[in-house]
Design an enzyme around this catalytic site. Structure first.
Site, PDB file in Angstrom:
ATOM      1  N   GLU A 124      -0.486 -11.093  -5.102  1.00  0.00           N
ATOM      2  CA  GLU A 124      -1.171 -11.654  -6.281  1.00  0.00           C
ATOM      3  C   GLU A 124      -1.345 -10.544  -7.317  1.00  0.00           C
ATOM      4  OE1 GLU A 124      -4.837 -13.343  -4.879  1.00  0.00           O
ATOM      5  OE2 GLU A 124      -3.793 -14.883  -3.698  1.00  0.00           O
ATOM      6  N   SER A 129      -0.712  -4.199  -1.935  1.00  0.00           N
ATOM      7  CA  SER A 129      -0.843  -3.484  -0.657  1.00  0.00           C
ATOM      8  C   SER A 129      -2.059  -3.983   0.116  1.00  0.00           C
ATOM      9  CB  SER A 129      -1.003  -1.982  -0.917  1.00  0.00           C
ATOM     10  OG  SER A 129       0.118  -1.494  -1.612  1.00  0.00           O
ATOM     11  N   ILE A 154       7.301 -13.373  -6.841  1.00  0.00           N
ATOM     12  CA  ILE A 154       7.752 -14.153  -5.686  1.00  0.00           C
ATOM     13  C   ILE A 154       9.270 -14.390  -5.747  1.00  0.00           C
ATOM     14  CG2 ILE A 154       7.400 -16.293  -4.352  1.00  0.00           C
ATOM     15  CD1 ILE A 154       4.981 -14.196  -4.510  1.00  0.00           C
ATOM     16  N   ARG A 266      38.332  13.217  -7.653  1.00  0.00           N
ATOM     17  CA  ARG A 266      37.936  13.964  -8.845  1.00  0.00           C
ATOM     18  C   ARG A 266      38.301  15.442  -8.688  1.00  0.00           C
ATOM     19  NH1 ARG A 266      36.795  13.986 -14.225  1.00  0.00           N
ATOM     20  NH2 ARG A 266      35.168  15.532 -14.712  1.00  0.00           N
ATOM     21  N   GLN A 277      32.032  23.584  -1.171  1.00  0.00           N
ATOM     22  CA  GLN A 277      31.074  23.460  -0.061  1.00  0.00           C
ATOM     23  C   GLN A 277      29.726  22.882  -0.508  1.00  0.00           C
ATOM     24  OE1 GLN A 277      31.115  27.286   1.914  1.00  0.00           O
ATOM     25  NE2 GLN A 277      32.841  26.665   3.187  1.00  0.00           N
ATOM     26  N   GLY A 337      28.600  13.156 -11.036  1.00  0.00           N
ATOM     27  CA  GLY A 337      28.377  13.905 -12.277  1.00  0.00           C
ATOM     28  C   GLY A 337      27.976  12.970 -13.413  1.00  0.00           C
ATOM     29  N   GLU A 361       7.610  -5.410   0.783  1.00  0.00           N
ATOM     30  CA  GLU A 361       7.290  -5.557   2.217  1.00  0.00           C
ATOM     31  C   GLU A 361       6.576  -4.321   2.757  1.00  0.00           C
ATOM     32  OE1 GLU A 361       9.932  -7.690   4.761  1.00  0.00           O
ATOM     33  OE2 GLU A 361      10.813  -8.797   3.080  1.00  0.00           O
TER      34      GLU A 361
HETATM   35  C1  LIG Z   1      11.318  -7.320  -6.822  1.00  0.00           C
HETATM   36  C2  LIG Z   1      10.124  -7.651  -5.993  1.00  0.00           C
HETATM   37  C3  LIG Z   1      10.146  -8.750  -5.146  1.00  0.00           C
HETATM   38  C4  LIG Z   1       9.009  -9.102  -4.424  1.00  0.00           C
HETATM   39  N1  LIG Z   1       9.027 -10.240  -3.653  1.00  0.00           N
HETATM   40  C5  LIG Z   1       7.870 -10.658  -3.085  1.00  0.00           C
HETATM   41  C6  LIG Z   1       7.811 -11.929  -2.405  1.00  0.00           C
HETATM   42  O1  LIG Z   1       8.817 -12.649  -2.295  1.00  0.00           O
HETATM   43  N2  LIG Z   1       6.614 -12.344  -1.902  1.00  0.00           N
HETATM   44  C7  LIG Z   1       5.481 -11.586  -1.991  1.00  0.00           C
HETATM   45  O2  LIG Z   1       4.443 -12.026  -1.512  1.00  0.00           O
HETATM   46  N3  LIG Z   1       5.511 -10.366  -2.604  1.00  0.00           N
HETATM   47  C8  LIG Z   1       6.668  -9.898  -3.158  1.00  0.00           C
HETATM   48  N4  LIG Z   1       6.696  -8.686  -3.812  1.00  0.00           N
HETATM   49  C9  LIG Z   1       5.484  -7.905  -3.888  1.00  0.00           C
HETATM   50  C10 LIG Z   1       5.520  -6.597  -3.126  1.00  0.00           C
HETATM   51  O3  LIG Z   1       5.459  -6.813  -1.738  1.00  0.00           O
HETATM   52  C11 LIG Z   1       4.391  -5.709  -3.669  1.00  0.00           C
HETATM   53  O4  LIG Z   1       4.777  -5.330  -4.984  1.00  0.00           O
HETATM   54  C12 LIG Z   1       4.114  -4.492  -2.806  1.00  0.00           C
HETATM   55  O5  LIG Z   1       3.564  -4.849  -1.565  1.00  0.00           O
HETATM   56  C13 LIG Z   1       3.176  -3.504  -3.490  1.00  0.00           C
HETATM   57  O6  LIG Z   1       2.049  -4.129  -4.024  1.00  0.00           O
HETATM   58  P1  LIG Z   1       1.641  -3.856  -5.553  1.00  0.00           P
HETATM   59  O7  LIG Z   1       2.854  -4.054  -6.383  1.00  0.00           O
HETATM   60  O8  LIG Z   1       0.443  -4.653  -5.875  1.00  0.00           O
HETATM   61  O9  LIG Z   1       1.303  -2.326  -5.620  1.00  0.00           O
HETATM   62  P2  LIG Z   1      -0.184  -1.613  -5.259  1.00  0.00           P
HETATM   63  O10 LIG Z   1      -0.643  -2.180  -3.988  1.00  0.00           O
HETATM   64  O11 LIG Z   1      -1.010  -1.813  -6.498  1.00  0.00           O
HETATM   65  O12 LIG Z   1       0.246  -0.149  -5.112  1.00  0.00           O
HETATM   66  C14 LIG Z   1       0.362   0.778  -6.181  1.00  0.00           C
HETATM   67  C15 LIG Z   1       0.530   2.176  -5.583  1.00  0.00           C
HETATM   68  O13 LIG Z   1      -0.654   2.518  -4.834  1.00  0.00           O
HETATM   69  C16 LIG Z   1      -0.270   2.873  -3.520  1.00  0.00           C
HETATM   70  N5  LIG Z   1      -1.326   2.471  -2.581  1.00  0.00           N
HETATM   71  C17 LIG Z   1      -1.925   1.253  -2.478  1.00  0.00           C
HETATM   72  N6  LIG Z   1      -2.818   1.271  -1.486  1.00  0.00           N
HETATM   73  C18 LIG Z   1      -2.804   2.514  -0.956  1.00  0.00           C
HETATM   74  C19 LIG Z   1      -3.496   3.153   0.113  1.00  0.00           C
HETATM   75  N7  LIG Z   1      -4.404   2.515   0.855  1.00  0.00           N
HETATM   76  N8  LIG Z   1      -3.219   4.446   0.373  1.00  0.00           N
HETATM   77  C20 LIG Z   1      -2.275   5.115  -0.353  1.00  0.00           C
HETATM   78  N9  LIG Z   1      -1.573   4.563  -1.360  1.00  0.00           N
HETATM   79  C21 LIG Z   1      -1.846   3.272  -1.655  1.00  0.00           C
HETATM   80  C22 LIG Z   1       1.021   2.148  -3.253  1.00  0.00           C
HETATM   81  O14 LIG Z   1       1.776   2.748  -2.209  1.00  0.00           O
HETATM   82  C23 LIG Z   1       1.696   2.282  -4.601  1.00  0.00           C
HETATM   83  O15 LIG Z   1       2.295   3.525  -4.696  1.00  0.00           O
HETATM   84  C24 LIG Z   1       7.837  -8.308  -4.508  1.00  0.00           C
HETATM   85  C25 LIG Z   1       7.831  -7.179  -5.337  1.00  0.00           C
HETATM   86  C26 LIG Z   1       8.940  -6.853  -6.080  1.00  0.00           C
HETATM   87  C27 LIG Z   1       8.871  -5.661  -6.990  1.00  0.00           C
END
Ligand SMILES: Cc1cc2nc3c(=O)[nH]c(=O)nc-3n(C[C@H](O)[C@H](O)[C@H](O)COP(=O)(O)OP(=O)(O)OC[C@H]3O[C@@H](n4cnc5c(N)ncnc54)[C@H](O)[C@@H]3O)c2cc1C
Length: 383
Positions: A124, A129, A154, A266, A277, A337, A361
């Protein structure tokens, strides 16, 4: 599946990748869409049903077999795999793992044949996370629930026929209040935001899914019991992370092949650049990353199939393989490059495509937390 049938399937997928998917990579990028005829060929090959049990019309692959097939699909633009990804993985597995018999009968055969696709809606705007903090509400009203809230990013939402939706139905805080619902596409009160513009993986589709008093029958609760949705989501993600690790590993192999081809052609200073190397070191490091990735995926998938508790090692594997393919993609750009920076070469495109693998995920940081917490708990720390 018996070994001979499985080998034939893997060979068919390998040929499909080489003969149909790789030659269409530029078209996919240009049109920002997976061609419809390729999606149809995927249906005919049974790719939508890889992980769905045979009694419901799927191929019923175990995790090790699924990982091998996804490794093959990783050797081309990642958007192709995304078409089947949510149906094979996160979108359908809630029903496969925790669904009632009636739910399996109603949905799995149509998903397995590719007649409809599945999407998984957990994230959402305010909960990524920290998935246990989702706010989408499911309010009980007789024998239906009324869903309200927004799901973000999604995958495959506009083309899905059903959604596995996590919503808060119970008073309990955090994970305990979450229920997993099957929501059919077209449910009144459900709508989509505009398609997201992304860094890479052209041809994939993500958008917001908005619920505004959407009515879902109580019988659509996965497994029939409210409050178990978070557990279902976590089980689904364990399997999904092995799947994504196999994908990352396949792409590491493809990138290594791109490195070898370019370094053998290349010329600079009157020599093939592969004779230097310092270029050899980039190739060697990429092989080490790819080999370690393959070994981890094979091991963790085998232990998952054997019923071992492997969540922490799944996290190790997702963390390592997704970071590894990032390193391999970066080295590929370096070996190419200036051409590596140009959009017409695959190095630039795949470099952008693989960036996502470290984010969805479960980000790399979330995998690190899962690994460390599991170890510290074993060591006696209460966390
Ligand atoms: C292209 C794409 C497809 C997706 N498809 C789906 C889908 O089909 N269904 C679905 O439900 N979701 C989907 N997602 C969502 C995705 O799973 C989330 O974007 C992801 O889990 C991260 O959540 P967030 O973007 O809110 O980042 P946040 O949770 O806001 O994280 C931001 C940063 O803070 C860090 N962080 C957060 N909590 C902690 C903690 N406790 N300790 C240390 N660092 C932390 C994170 O690692 C990250 O670097 C998709 C996302 C993308 C980009």
């Amino acid at each position: 599946m018996d070994q001979e049938t499985f080998s034939a399937l893997r060979e068919t997928v390998r040929r499909f990748v080489a003969e149909r998917l790789v030659p269409n990579e530029d078209r996919l990028e240009a049109e920002d869409a997976v061609p419809a005829e390729i999606i149809q060929e995927m249906r005919e090959l049974g790719l939508f049903g890889l992980s769905i049990p045979e009694e419901y019309g799927g191929l019923g692959l175990n995790m090790s077999e699924e990982a091998e097939v996804i490794y093959e699909l990783g050797r081309t633009a990642l958007a192709y795999r995304s078409v089947i990804g949510t149906t094979v993985g996160i979108g359908s597995q809630g029903i496969v793992i925790d669904g009632t018999e009636a739910q399996k009968q109603a949905w799995l055969p149509r998903l397995a044949s590719g007649e409809i696709m599945a999407s998984f809606a957990l994230t959402e705007p305010g909960a990524g996370s920290d998935a246990a903090s989702i706010k989408t509400k499911a309010v009980k009203d007789g024998d239906v629930y009324r869903l309200s809230g927004t799901k973000r990013f999604i995958t495959n939402a506009p083309r899905a026929g059903m959604f596995t939706v996590m919503a808060r139905s119970e008073d309990a805080p955090g994970a305990a209040g979450i229920t997993a619902f099957i929501v059919p596409a077209g449910t009144k009160g459900m709508s989509f935001g505009k398609n997201d513009k992304k860094m890479g993986q052209k041809g994939t589709i993500t958008c917001d899914v908005i619920f505004d008093d959407a009515v879902v029958p109580a019988e659509n609760i996965i497994g029939g019991i409210a409050g178990r949705g978070f557990k279902t989501a976590m089980k689904v993600l364990d399997r999904g992370r092995i799947h994504l690790s196999a994908l990352a590993t396949g792409m590491s192999q493809r990138l290594l092949e791109e490195q070898l081809r370019y370094a053998s052609e290349r010329q600079q200073f009157g020599q093939k650049i592969g004779e230097f190397q310092l270029v050899q070191a980039l190739i060697a490091d990429s092989r080490v990353d790819g080999y370690a990735s393959k070994t981890m995926v094979t091991d963790v998938a085998r232990r998952f199939d054997a019923g071992e508790k492997v969540s922490a090692d799944v996290a190790c594997t997702k963390y390592f393989t997704s970071e590894a393919v990032g390193r391999v993609a970066d080295r590929t750009v370096q070996i190419f490059g200036g051409a590596g920076y140009m959009a017409e070469y695959k190095a630039e495109r795949f470099y952008r495509d693989v960036r996502l693998l470290r984010i969805y995920e479960g980000t790399s940081q979330i995998q690190q937390i899962i690994i460390a917490k599991a170890l510290l708990r074993e060591a006696g720390l209460s966390l």
